[in-house]
Design a protein around this motif. Structure first.
Motif, PDB file in Angstrom:
ATOM      1  N   ALA A   1      14.819  38.462  11.245  1.00 46.78           N
ATOM      2  CA  ALA A   1      15.616  38.006  12.383  1.00 46.78           C
ATOM      3  C   ALA A   1      17.101  38.267  12.140  1.00 46.78           C
ATOM      4  CB  ALA A   1      15.364  36.517  12.634  1.00 46.78           C
ATOM      5  N   ASP A   2      17.564  38.011  10.920  1.00 48.19           N
ATOM      6  CA  ASP A   2      18.962  38.269  10.569  1.00 48.19           C
ATOM      7  C   ASP A   2      19.272  39.765  10.670  1.00 48.19           C
ATOM      8  OD1 ASP A   2      21.591  37.551   9.581  1.00 48.19           O
ATOM      9  OD2 ASP A   2      20.972  38.448   7.666  1.00 48.19           O
ATOM     10  N   ALA A   3      18.370  40.584  10.173  1.00 51.29           N
ATOM     11  CA  ALA A   3      18.574  42.038  10.241  1.00 51.29           C
ATOM     12  C   ALA A   3      18.661  42.494  11.697  1.00 51.29           C
ATOM     13  CB  ALA A   3      17.440  42.762   9.515  1.00 51.29           C
ATOM     14  N   GLU A   4      17.793  41.966  12.555  1.00 53.64           N
ATOM     15  CA  GLU A   4      17.823  42.343  13.967  1.00 53.64           C
ATOM     16  C   GLU A   4      19.135  41.928  14.632  1.00 53.64           C
ATOM     17  OE1 GLU A   4      14.247  40.505  15.377  1.00 53.64           O
ATOM     18  OE2 GLU A   4      13.029  42.269  14.913  1.00 53.64           O
ATOM     19  N   GLU A   5      19.627  40.757  14.299  1.00 57.12           N
ATOM     20  CA  GLU A   5      20.912  40.306  14.851  1.00 57.12           C
ATOM     21  C   GLU A   5      22.047  41.227  14.414  1.00 57.12           C
ATOM     22  OE1 GLU A   5      21.907  36.191  14.237  1.00 57.12           O
ATOM     23  OE2 GLU A   5      19.831  35.584  14.646  1.00 57.12           O
ATOM     24  N   ARG A   6      22.038  41.622  13.160  1.00 56.14           N
ATOM     25  CA  ARG A   6      23.103  42.492  12.644  1.00 56.14           C
ATOM     26  C   ARG A   6      23.073  43.878  13.262  1.00 56.14           C
ATOM     27  NH1 ARG A   6      24.405  41.238   6.502  1.00 56.14           N
ATOM     28  NH2 ARG A   6      24.210  38.981   6.546  1.00 56.14           N
TER      29      ARG A   6
ATOM     30  N   ASN B   1      25.375  53.385  17.697  1.00 57.43           N
ATOM     31  CA  ASN B   1      24.055  53.759  18.196  1.00 57.43           C
ATOM     32  C   ASN B   1      23.203  54.524  17.193  1.00 57.43           C
ATOM     33  OD1 ASN B   1      24.304  52.499  20.648  1.00 57.43           O
ATOM     34  ND2 ASN B   1      25.129  54.311  21.671  1.00 57.43           N
ATOM     35  N   GLU B   2      23.793  55.510  16.531  1.00 57.63           N
ATOM     36  CA  GLU B   2      23.015  56.351  15.616  1.00 57.63           C
ATOM     37  C   GLU B   2      22.469  55.534  14.444  1.00 57.63           C
ATOM     38  OE1 GLU B   2      23.804  59.979  12.523  1.00 57.63           O
ATOM     39  OE2 GLU B   2      24.877  60.050  14.447  1.00 57.63           O
ATOM     40  N   ARG B   3      23.327  54.751  13.831  1.00 56.38           N
ATOM     41  CA  ARG B   3      22.887  53.938  12.682  1.00 56.38           C
ATOM     42  C   ARG B   3      21.911  52.854  13.135  1.00 56.38           C
ATOM     43  NH1 ARG B   3      26.154  50.072   8.543  1.00 56.38           N
ATOM     44  NH2 ARG B   3      24.545  50.080   6.929  1.00 56.38           N
ATOM     45  N   ARG B   4      22.166  52.243  14.287  1.00 57.70           N
ATOM     46  CA  ARG B   4      21.280  51.202  14.796  1.00 57.70           C
ATOM     47  C   ARG B   4      19.880  51.762  15.036  1.00 57.70           C
ATOM     48  NH1 ARG B   4      24.013  49.088  18.965  1.00 57.70           N
ATOM     49  NH2 ARG B   4      23.215  50.601  20.421  1.00 57.70           N
ATOM     50  N   GLN B   5      19.800  52.931  15.652  1.00 56.01           N
ATOM     51  CA  GLN B   5      18.503  53.546  15.934  1.00 56.01           C
ATOM     52  C   GLN B   5      17.745  53.831  14.635  1.00 56.01           C
ATOM     53  OE1 GLN B   5      18.681  57.137  18.217  1.00 56.01           O
ATOM     54  NE2 GLN B   5      16.471  57.394  18.263  1.00 56.01           N
TER      55      GLN B   5
ATOM     56  N   ARG C   1      13.490  51.809  10.656  1.00 52.11           N
ATOM     57  CA  ARG C   1      13.156  51.351   9.302  1.00 52.11           C
ATOM     58  C   ARG C   1      12.706  49.887   9.305  1.00 52.11           C
ATOM     59  NH1 ARG C   1      13.103  54.588   5.531  1.00 52.11           N
ATOM     60  NH2 ARG C   1      13.587  53.072   3.917  1.00 52.11           N
ATOM     61  N   LEU C   2      13.347  49.092  10.140  1.00 50.02           N
ATOM     62  CA  LEU C   2      12.961  47.694  10.257  1.00 50.02           C
ATOM     63  C   LEU C   2      11.538  47.573  10.804  1.00 50.02           C
ATOM     64  CD1 LEU C   2      13.923  44.774   9.923  1.00 50.02           C
ATOM     65  CD2 LEU C   2      14.840  44.903  12.243  1.00 50.02           C
ATOM     66  N   GLU C   3      11.207  48.408  11.762  1.00 46.46           N
ATOM     67  CA  GLU C   3       9.848  48.413  12.310  1.00 46.46           C
ATOM     68  C   GLU C   3       8.828  48.799  11.237  1.00 46.46           C
ATOM     69  OE1 GLU C   3       7.399  50.797  15.772  1.00 46.46           O
ATOM     70  OE2 GLU C   3       9.548  50.485  16.037  1.00 46.46           O
ATOM     71  N   LEU C   4       9.170  49.787  10.414  1.00 44.85           N
ATOM     72  CA  LEU C   4       8.283  50.177   9.315  1.00 44.85           C
ATOM     73  C   LEU C   4       8.110  49.041   8.315  1.00 44.85           C
ATOM     74  CD1 LEU C   4       9.541  53.809   8.594  1.00 44.85           C
ATOM     75  CD2 LEU C   4       7.326  53.156   9.564  1.00 44.85           C
ATOM     76  N   ALA C   5       9.192  48.358   8.012  1.00 47.82           N
ATOM     77  CA  ALA C   5       9.127  47.246   7.059  1.00 47.82           C
ATOM     78  C   ALA C   5       8.257  46.124   7.605  1.00 47.82           C
ATOM     79  CB  ALA C   5      10.536  46.731   6.756  1.00 47.82           C
ATOM     80  N   ARG C   6       8.407  45.809   8.882  1.00 47.71           N
ATOM     81  CA  ARG C   6       7.570  44.766   9.494  1.00 47.71           C
ATOM     82  C   ARG C   6       6.095  45.170   9.462  1.00 47.71           C
ATOM     83  NH1 ARG C   6       9.104  40.422  12.355  1.00 47.71           N
ATOM     84  NH2 ARG C   6      11.287  40.151  12.853  1.00 47.71           N
ATOM     85  N   ALA C   7       5.809  46.433   9.748  1.00 46.33           N
ATOM     86  CA  ALA C   7       4.421  46.913   9.729  1.00 46.33           C
ATOM     87  C   ALA C   7       3.845  46.817   8.322  1.00 46.33           C
ATOM     88  CB  ALA C   7       4.356  48.346  10.249  1.00 46.33           C
ATOM     89  N   MET C   8       4.653  47.124   7.322  1.00 45.04           N
ATOM     90  CA  MET C   8       4.187  47.051   5.944  1.00 45.04           C
ATOM     91  C   MET C   8       3.849  45.614   5.561  1.00 45.04           C
ATOM     92  SD  MET C   8       6.132  48.005   2.422  1.00 45.04           S
ATOM     93  CE  MET C   8       6.881  46.396   2.251  1.00 45.04           C
ATOM     94  N   MET C   9       4.639  44.668   6.041  1.00 51.03           N
ATOM     95  CA  MET C   9       4.421  43.259   5.716  1.00 51.03           C
ATOM     96  C   MET C   9       3.173  42.710   6.403  1.00 51.03           C
ATOM     97  SD  MET C   9       6.702  42.287   3.604  1.00 51.03           S
ATOM     98  CE  MET C   9       6.413  40.539   3.668  1.00 51.03           C
ATOM     99  N   GLY C  10       2.809  43.299   7.516  1.00 55.59           N
ATOM    100  CA  GLY C  10       1.673  42.755   8.262  1.00 55.59           C
ATOM    101  C   GLY C  10       2.073  41.446   8.915  1.00 55.59           C
ATOM    102  N   SER C  11       1.087  40.659   9.240  1.00 55.28           N
ATOM    103  CA  SER C  11       1.365  39.384   9.887  1.00 55.28           C
ATOM    104  C   SER C  11       2.024  38.435   8.889  1.00 55.28           C
ATOM    105  CB  SER C  11       0.080  38.755  10.400  1.00 55.28           C
ATOM    106  OG  SER C  11       0.342  37.473  10.919  1.00 55.28           O
TER     107      SER C  11
END
Length: 62
Positions: free
Chosen positions: A8-13, A19-23, A28-38
């Motif tokens: 949540a903190d990463a998403e806020e930041r 735009n380029e860095r955010r994208q 990468r954040l999506e990949l990290a969440r997928a790796m963590m699973g539920s």
């Protein structure tokens, strides 16, 4: 819960980045969440196996 706060903190930041860095970091954040699973504690407990459930002696008669 600490992991969820981390994401949540990463998403806020991400909102404060160009735009380029955010994208790139959103991907990468999506990949990290997928790796963590539920990260829902109830999902974890539901799928958790107690030691007795994991190991069944082939010599034990039930």
């Amino acid at each position: 819960m600490a992991v969820e706060r981390f994401f949540a903190d990463a998403e806020e930041r991400l909102n404060n980045l160009d735009n380029e860095r955010r994208q790139r970091l959103e991907e990468r954040l999506e990949l990290a969440r997928a790796m963590m699973g539920s990260i829902d504690p109830l999902d974890f407990i539901e799928n958790w196996q107690a030691p007795d459930e994991r190991y069944r002696s082939k010599y034990r008669e039930d």
